[in-house]
Every structure is written in structure tokens, then in C-alpha cells.
Design a protein around this motif. Sequence first.
Motif, mmCIF file in Angstrom:
data_model
loop_
_atom_site.group_PDB
_atom_site.id
_atom_site.type_symbol
_atom_site.label_atom_id
_atom_site.label_comp_id
_atom_site.label_asym_id
_atom_site.label_seq_id
_atom_site.Cartn_x
_atom_site.Cartn_y
_atom_site.Cartn_z
ATOM 1 N N ASP A 131 61.428 14.114 -3.263
ATOM 2 C CA ASP A 131 62.237 13.113 -2.571
ATOM 3 C C ASP A 131 63.697 13.140 -2.977
ATOM 4 O OD1 ASP A 131 60.458 11.700 -0.804
ATOM 5 O OD2 ASP A 131 59.421 10.991 -2.595
ATOM 6 N N LEU B 128 50.543 11.940 -3.064
ATOM 7 C CA LEU B 128 50.236 10.537 -3.349
ATOM 8 C C LEU B 128 48.734 10.329 -3.503
ATOM 9 C CD1 LEU B 128 52.684 8.624 -0.963
ATOM 10 C CD2 LEU B 128 52.793 8.772 -3.453
ATOM 11 N N ARG C 257 53.916 15.050 0.903
ATOM 12 C CA ARG C 257 54.083 13.824 0.127
ATOM 13 C C ARG C 257 52.793 13.000 0.148
ATOM 14 N NH1 ARG C 257 57.930 11.984 2.804
ATOM 15 N NH2 ARG C 257 59.693 12.654 1.510
ATOM 16 N N LEU D 241 56.684 14.549 -7.105
ATOM 17 C CA LEU D 241 57.100 13.677 -6.010
ATOM 18 C C LEU D 241 58.571 13.285 -6.131
ATOM 19 C CD1 LEU D 241 53.969 11.380 -5.689
ATOM 20 C CD2 LEU D 241 54.977 12.721 -3.840
ATOM 21 N N TYR E 260 58.318 5.523 -8.377
ATOM 22 C CA TYR E 260 57.625 6.542 -9.166
ATOM 23 C C TYR E 260 57.764 6.238 -10.658
ATOM 24 C CZ TYR E 260 57.645 9.257 -4.818
ATOM 25 O OH TYR E 260 57.461 9.683 -3.528
#
Length: 367
Positions: free
Chosen positions: A48, A73, A69, A44, A13
Motif C-alpha cells: 500500500d 488480509l 491485498r 501489506l 497495520y
Amino acid sequence: MTRPVPWIPSVLYGAVLLGGLYYAAIGPGPGVRSAGFAGLLCALTVLDAREWPVASGAVFAPGAVFALRAVLLGAVAALDPSGLSRVLFVLLPFLAFFVWGRTVSVVLGAGCVAALAGVFTVRVPHWEVRAEYISDLLMFALGVVLAIAMAAVAVREQQARARLEGTLAQVAELSAARERNRLARDIHDSLGHHLTAIGIQLEKAEAFASLDAAGSAQAVAHARWSANRALDEVRASVRTLGPEAESGPAGLGRALTDLVHHLDGGSGRITLEVSGTERRPLLVLYRAAQEGLTNACRHSGATQIHVDVAYEEQGAVLRVADNGGGLGTAEEGFGLAGLRERLRLAGGSVELRSSATGTVLTVRVPW
């Protein structure tokens, strides 16, 4: 399953965020799309960064997080004019491996590669004959393969670590059990013997109190010696609290002579014979003599007990023979079981032969 490498998504990321912002700075310039792009990547990262609980017997929680997720994305890819964010889709098969295993991960990876080829087909006419797009597709497919392979390695490492922790726990448990058994043997062979000797001598002192004052006093003295000896051995055990030493009392022959003298009390019932040259004292041999004499004095009803120690070329041999009534149908007790364990650890052997005319205990210990 807990993800073994939680830092990989954050690294990707961050790299995509820096690359996208740099592209915006040298190209169209920062704008609303750049702000949304950066915000979604931050979302994101937060998604995570935490561990999501999984309900017992259910897959909704990981499935919902995984779907969220994937949606994020897709939104990042839509707001990224540079096209760098497509690399983030390798995270889908990578993270799916930890939740659903290899098969789902491979299927999802193949689906991601097919989806990228579909996007190229819709957006780029004749992309299949343009080297840069073929290269992008191949590099993305290679990234998916590497991601799945990395996930497989991480899972195997986690499983191996779990097995190692289980093995270490078993080793610790076995070590504790071995130490308990050692302490039990020490208590039985040392304190048990001396308490038996004290009981025998006090019974003798009581029986001869009115008939032989000197003999009674001598029996009390022997009982006192056994009590002091037991106290010394307890103190030695408390000081060491470690693995049993291979060496025994300094001068095993003298120690056995002292043991027989105080246990027999001058009655002549117990005799000792030592032959050969002693190379080094052996504690296990001394404990074997204690065990054999304790059993013979306490249980056999023997009137004659003979202890023979022979120092031979290959090792030492101890025999304790009595003319008692034998073991009969009685089973071996903890003392003999502990003695067999001592001899096993010392590389020696123990043999017990018993009949109605007596019992012979034979112990062999190699040098």
C-alpha cells in the motif's frame, strides 16, 4: 484515482501488529505463526506504500493489486489467534471506493459484513444469541460505514481541490490577459499618441522649412517635447509595472493645456475650454483627451478641434469635437476599444457621435 489518504492502511497495520504481538506475548508466546503474521503485515504495508500504474483503458492492474491485498488480509486473519485483524477488512471497501467508486464500495462493504457473519456461523455455534459476537458484528459494520464515508469525504475533498486549482489557473490566466491588455492600452494611448504628434509636427516642419524657418523650428521643438514626454511615460510604466493608478497628471487642466499647445503648434486649430473646479486629477480623462485629439488630428481632416472639460457636481465631462469628415463606415479601432475598457473600470461612460460634418467624443467620469 490517486488515494488522498495513503496513511490510513499503514496506521491500521501498525495497530493490528502491536495488538497481535502483545496478545502472543501474554498468551501462547511468539512462534512461527507470529512471525508469519508480522511478515504478512509488513508485506501489506509495502504493497500500500507505492503507487501502482494503471494501464490506459484497463482495470487489470488495480484489480490484481486489490485481489492480492484481499488474499494477504485473509492470510493475516488465519495466522492471528487474537482476532484483531478482522478490523483490517474495512480497508477493502475503503480502498475500492478510490478505484471503482461508491457503488462497488458499498457492495463490497456489505459483502465483508456478510462474510464475517458467515465465519461466525461456521466457527461459533449459536453466535447469534451471544452478545459479544453480536457486538463484534455491529462494530465491524459500523467500521465499514465509517470507512466508506471517510473515502467519500476524501474523494470530494480531492475533487474540490482539483476544481480550486483549475479555478486558480484560470484566474492567473485572466490576470495575465488583463495585464497584457493594460500594457497594450498604455502603449497605444501614450506612445501611440506621442508618435502621432511627432509625425504631425515633423510633417509641419518639413512643409514650412523653406517658407517659415521659425515655424519649422517650433514644430521640431514640439516634436522633441512629445518624444521626451513619451520617454518619461515609458520610464514611469517600467518603474511601476502595476495596476494603473486612478490619478493622472498633477493638475489635469495644466496637463491638457500643455498637451493642446504642443500638439497644435500655435496654429489655432485646437482650442481648449475648462470650467468648474477640479477635485482631483483623472488619468482616464487625460487618456481620453489624447485619444480624441490623436484621432481628430490624424484621421478626420478637421480644420477646427475643440476640447471642453467641465467639472460638475457628480463628476467630470470631457468633449472633443471636430469639423472633420467623420468616421464614415470605418470601424472603431483598438484605441476606442481600450478607452471604453478604461471608462468601464473607472465607472464612467463614453459616447461617440459621428457624421459627415464632424465627430464628437463625450466622456463622463464620476468622482
